[in-house]
Scaffold this active site. Sequence first.
Site, PDB file in Angstrom:
ATOM      1  N   LYS A   1       0.920  -1.067   0.174  1.00  0.00           N
ATOM      2  CA  LYS A   1      -0.192   0.135   0.106  1.00  0.00           C
ATOM      3  C   LYS A   1       0.846   1.050   0.150  1.00  0.00           C
ATOM      4  O   LYS A   1       2.161   1.227   0.688  1.00  0.00           O
ATOM      5  CB  LYS A   1      -0.737   0.053   1.164  1.00  0.00           C
ATOM      6  CG  LYS A   1      -2.176   0.752   1.227  1.00  0.00           C
ATOM      7  CD  LYS A   1      -3.277  -0.209   0.449  1.00  0.00           C
ATOM      8  CE  LYS A   1      -4.339   0.652   0.265  1.00  0.00           C
ATOM      9  NZ  LYS A   1      -5.678  -0.103  -0.084  1.00  0.00           N
TER      10      LYS A   1
ATOM     11  N   ASP B   1      -7.143   4.366  -4.404  1.00  0.00           N
ATOM     12  CA  ASP B   1      -7.876   4.258  -3.089  1.00  0.00           C
ATOM     13  C   ASP B   1      -8.512   5.542  -2.773  1.00  0.00           C
ATOM     14  O   ASP B   1      -8.536   6.103  -3.645  1.00  0.00           O
ATOM     15  CB  ASP B   1      -6.616   3.497  -1.951  1.00  0.00           C
ATOM     16  CG  ASP B   1      -7.384   3.099  -0.522  1.00  0.00           C
ATOM     17  OD1 ASP B   1      -7.741   2.066  -0.549  1.00  0.00           O
ATOM     18  OD2 ASP B   1      -7.164   4.175   0.410  1.00  0.00           O
TER      19      ASP B   1
HETATM   20  P1  NDP Z   1     -12.922   7.671  -2.288  1.00  0.00           P
HETATM   21  O1  NDP Z   1     -11.961   8.695  -2.225  1.00  0.00           O
HETATM   22  O2  NDP Z   1     -13.554   7.465  -3.708  1.00  0.00           O
HETATM   23  O3  NDP Z   1     -14.084   7.933  -1.276  1.00  0.00           O
HETATM   24  C1  NDP Z   1     -13.795   8.108  -0.094  1.00  0.00           C
HETATM   25  C2  NDP Z   1     -15.309   8.660   0.622  1.00  0.00           C
HETATM   26  O4  NDP Z   1     -15.041   8.335   1.900  1.00  0.00           O
HETATM   27  C3  NDP Z   1     -15.600   9.756   0.464  1.00  0.00           C
HETATM   28  O5  NDP Z   1     -16.883  10.002   0.527  1.00  0.00           O
HETATM   29  C4  NDP Z   1     -14.924  10.456   1.454  1.00  0.00           C
HETATM   30  O6  NDP Z   1     -15.421  11.897   1.910  1.00  0.00           O
HETATM   31  C5  NDP Z   1     -15.135   9.569   2.695  1.00  0.00           C
HETATM   32  N1  NDP Z   1     -14.128   9.704   3.721  1.00  0.00           N
HETATM   33  C6  NDP Z   1     -12.727   9.408   3.513  1.00  0.00           C
HETATM   34  N2  NDP Z   1     -11.778   9.727   4.690  1.00  0.00           N
HETATM   35  C7  NDP Z   1     -12.843   9.897   5.545  1.00  0.00           C
HETATM   36  C8  NDP Z   1     -12.613  10.554   6.891  1.00  0.00           C
HETATM   37  N3  NDP Z   1     -11.440  10.612   7.518  1.00  0.00           N
HETATM   38  N4  NDP Z   1     -13.869  10.578   7.667  1.00  0.00           N
HETATM   39  C9  NDP Z   1     -15.084  10.434   6.839  1.00  0.00           C
HETATM   40  N5  NDP Z   1     -15.250  10.248   5.516  1.00  0.00           N
HETATM   41  C10 NDP Z   1     -14.292  10.120   5.044  1.00  0.00           C
HETATM   42  O7  NDP Z   1     -12.451   6.376  -1.930  1.00  0.00           O
HETATM   43  P2  NDP Z   1     -12.836   4.787  -2.324  1.00  0.00           P
HETATM   44  O8  NDP Z   1     -14.397   4.672  -2.198  1.00  0.00           O
HETATM   45  O9  NDP Z   1     -12.038   4.176  -3.217  1.00  0.00           O
HETATM   46  O10 NDP Z   1     -12.485   4.140  -0.762  1.00  0.00           O
HETATM   47  C11 NDP Z   1     -13.406   4.144   0.359  1.00  0.00           C
HETATM   48  C12 NDP Z   1     -12.818   2.754   1.240  1.00  0.00           C
HETATM   49  O11 NDP Z   1     -12.995   1.588   0.488  1.00  0.00           O
HETATM   50  C13 NDP Z   1     -11.664   2.928   1.824  1.00  0.00           C
HETATM   51  O12 NDP Z   1     -11.373   2.636   3.157  1.00  0.00           O
HETATM   52  C14 NDP Z   1     -10.666   2.009   1.064  1.00  0.00           C
HETATM   53  O13 NDP Z   1      -9.436   1.862   1.367  1.00  0.00           O
HETATM   54  C15 NDP Z   1     -11.583   0.890   0.658  1.00  0.00           C
HETATM   55  N6  NDP Z   1     -11.325   0.283  -0.440  1.00  0.00           N
HETATM   56  C16 NDP Z   1     -11.217   0.852  -1.885  1.00  0.00           C
HETATM   57  C17 NDP Z   1     -11.227   0.010  -2.668  1.00  0.00           C
HETATM   58  C18 NDP Z   1     -11.181   0.602  -4.143  1.00  0.00           C
HETATM   59  O14 NDP Z   1     -11.045  -0.134  -5.174  1.00  0.00           O
HETATM   60  N7  NDP Z   1     -11.330   1.929  -4.474  1.00  0.00           N
HETATM   61  C19 NDP Z   1     -10.745  -1.530  -2.798  1.00  0.00           C
HETATM   62  C20 NDP Z   1     -11.102  -1.874  -1.510  1.00  0.00           C
HETATM   63  C21 NDP Z   1     -11.278  -1.075  -0.442  1.00  0.00           C
HETATM   64  P3  NDP Z   1     -14.719  13.189   1.607  1.00  0.00           P
HETATM   65  O15 NDP Z   1     -14.746  13.249   0.159  1.00  0.00           O
HETATM   66  O16 NDP Z   1     -15.365  14.216   2.370  1.00  0.00           O
HETATM   67  O17 NDP Z   1     -13.261  12.994   1.876  1.00  0.00           O
HETATM   68  O1  2IT Z   2      -7.761  -1.751  -0.615  1.00  0.00           O
HETATM   69  C1  2IT Z   2      -7.819  -2.205  -1.618  1.00  0.00           C
HETATM   70  O2  2IT Z   2      -7.972  -3.530  -1.914  1.00  0.00           O
HETATM   71  C2  2IT Z   2      -7.712  -1.275  -2.794  1.00  0.00           C
HETATM   72  N1  2IT Z   2      -7.521  -0.140  -2.566  1.00  0.00           N
HETATM   73  C3  2IT Z   2      -7.430  -1.938  -4.354  1.00  0.00           C
HETATM   74  C4  2IT Z   2      -6.241  -2.427  -4.591  1.00  0.00           C
HETATM   75  C5  2IT Z   2      -5.871  -2.763  -5.891  1.00  0.00           C
HETATM   76  O3  2IT Z   2      -4.769  -2.928  -6.223  1.00  0.00           O
HETATM   77  O4  2IT Z   2      -6.535  -2.630  -6.812  1.00  0.00           O
END
Ligand code: NDP
Ligand code: 2IT
Length: 451
Positions: free
Chosen positions: A130, A170
């Site tokens: 990561k 992420d």
């Molecule tokens: P995005 O940046 O697209 O969205 C993040 C969302 O979470 C936004 O709505 C953001 O609000 C909110 N957020 C972020 N930090 C905080 C915080 N400290 N407190 C409250 N709200 C918060 O990210 P993703 O949707 O890609 O990721 C969301 C989660 O999913 C993370 O935990 C990530 O690690 C996990 N994840 C993502 C994957 C992926 O493929 N993208 C795969 C597996 C897991 P704001 O805009 O106000 O910051």
């Molecule tokens: O937390 C996760 O699994 C991700 N942010 C996606 C990682 C990836 O390599 O697609």
Amino acid sequence: MAVSDHADLERFMEGVKKRNPGQSEFIQAVQEVAQDVFDFIEDKEEYHEAQILRRIAEPDRVVSFRVCWEDDNHNIRVQRGWRVQNNNAIGPYKGGIRFHSSVNESVLKFLAFEQTFKNSLTGLPMGGGKGGSNFNPKGKSDSEIMRFCQSFMTELYRHIGPDIDVPAGDIGVGSREIGFMFGQYKRITNRWEGVLTGKGIEYGGSKMRPEATGYGAVYFLCNMLAHKDDSIEGKTAAISGSGNVALHAAEKFRELGGKVLTLSDSDGFIHDPDGIDEDKLAWVKDLKLNRRGRISEYADEFSGAEFHEGKRPWHVDVDCALPCATQNELEEEGAKALVDNGCIAVVEGANMPTTLEGVKIFHEARILYGPGKAANAGGVAISGLEMSQNAERISWNHDRLHDMLTDLMEGIHEKCVTYGDQGDGYVDYVKGANIAGFKKVADAMLAFGVV
Ligand code: NDP
Ligand code: 2IT
């Protein structure tokens, strides 16, 4: 767990705390895995002799670097960047990049540690890593984002490669940022290769990757419910976040006959008792992806909806909860509220969104609880398939990838049941995911001897 094992676990965790001072998120993630793995390895001498758990809880390496960039007002700005390469026993390091002001070494170490077991659960040959930066993308212009991404990659490129380490998106890193970073990697190395996943479809990205994490989490929920002869049809959900994962989870939950009542961002959550239908969801997607606005605007746009500033959605009366924002966003008190309101299933789109105390509440209430490392593995799984397509110089079609995603999520669910079935009708999905994820990595490490 026997009394002597409790003492061993405590001793082990004391060591982890001592070696990682102040890194609370990392310590939390190790604790959650170690308590299940300790039970599993109790009578397996080969793991003890080889000190496998001790070795897995130490990243292969942590690279830290300066990222210097110029903002639109010609101020020179300095951020810190990292790549944590946690474990490459079963494949090249693989995992996302996060840009958020809260990013530090502890957060990235916990994410890389979790990623190792998650990637193992997919069954694909991917190790865990990561990376990220404490750069805050909010309010930055496209040019500022581009300059930051280019500067970040100017250092990162020397540590990654399609057979070494393959980053992706992420929090704060989506297709725009991946495009800027891939362009810079290509410019520096003069190589077009599958070094990042989550790429645009025009330059080697995979179909289904944008949807994969959110859809996959909902498919995992379907599998958990089906195991209890139940389904999403007619159920309500509280979803947190409004980014890539949350919006795709909301889309699929609704498509399968459920009603989504909430979404959130870091300012608070919106509650729409009528449900967030297809048109409203399209409006939120445009708000977040194009206009880069705040979720509070939803309550101005749609009558009947309310915005709750600074609050999280766990007090809303729902059947299912899908935390899809960030770590530790679902604490003991929110977990109690969900259980008291009759919530039957919690499935984690985010990584480690529930605190250890919250997890305890779900276990005690014996509700369905799907931890992130199993439930959100669909995203990295399709990333793994993006790597395969790039290596083959070929693109698979949507239907094939969609079928692969549903099969992968079903396979992960099955592994959790194999190792987590408590024999009395209750499946401990945390235990199942931890043991199944651990076993494959540990066995690979054993095969390598002492390295
Ligand atoms: P995005 O940046 O697209 O969205 C993040 C969302 O979470 C936004 O709505 C953001 O609000 C909110 N957020 C972020 N930090 C905080 C915080 N400290 N407190 C409250 N709200 C918060 O990210 P993703 O949707 O890609 O990721 C969301 C989660 O999913 C993370 O935990 C990530 O690690 C996990 N994840 C993502 C994957 C992926 O493929 N993208 C795969 C597996 C897991 P704001 O805009 O106000 O910051
Ligand atoms: O937390 C996760 O699994 C991700 N942010 C996606 C990682 C990836 O390599 O697609």
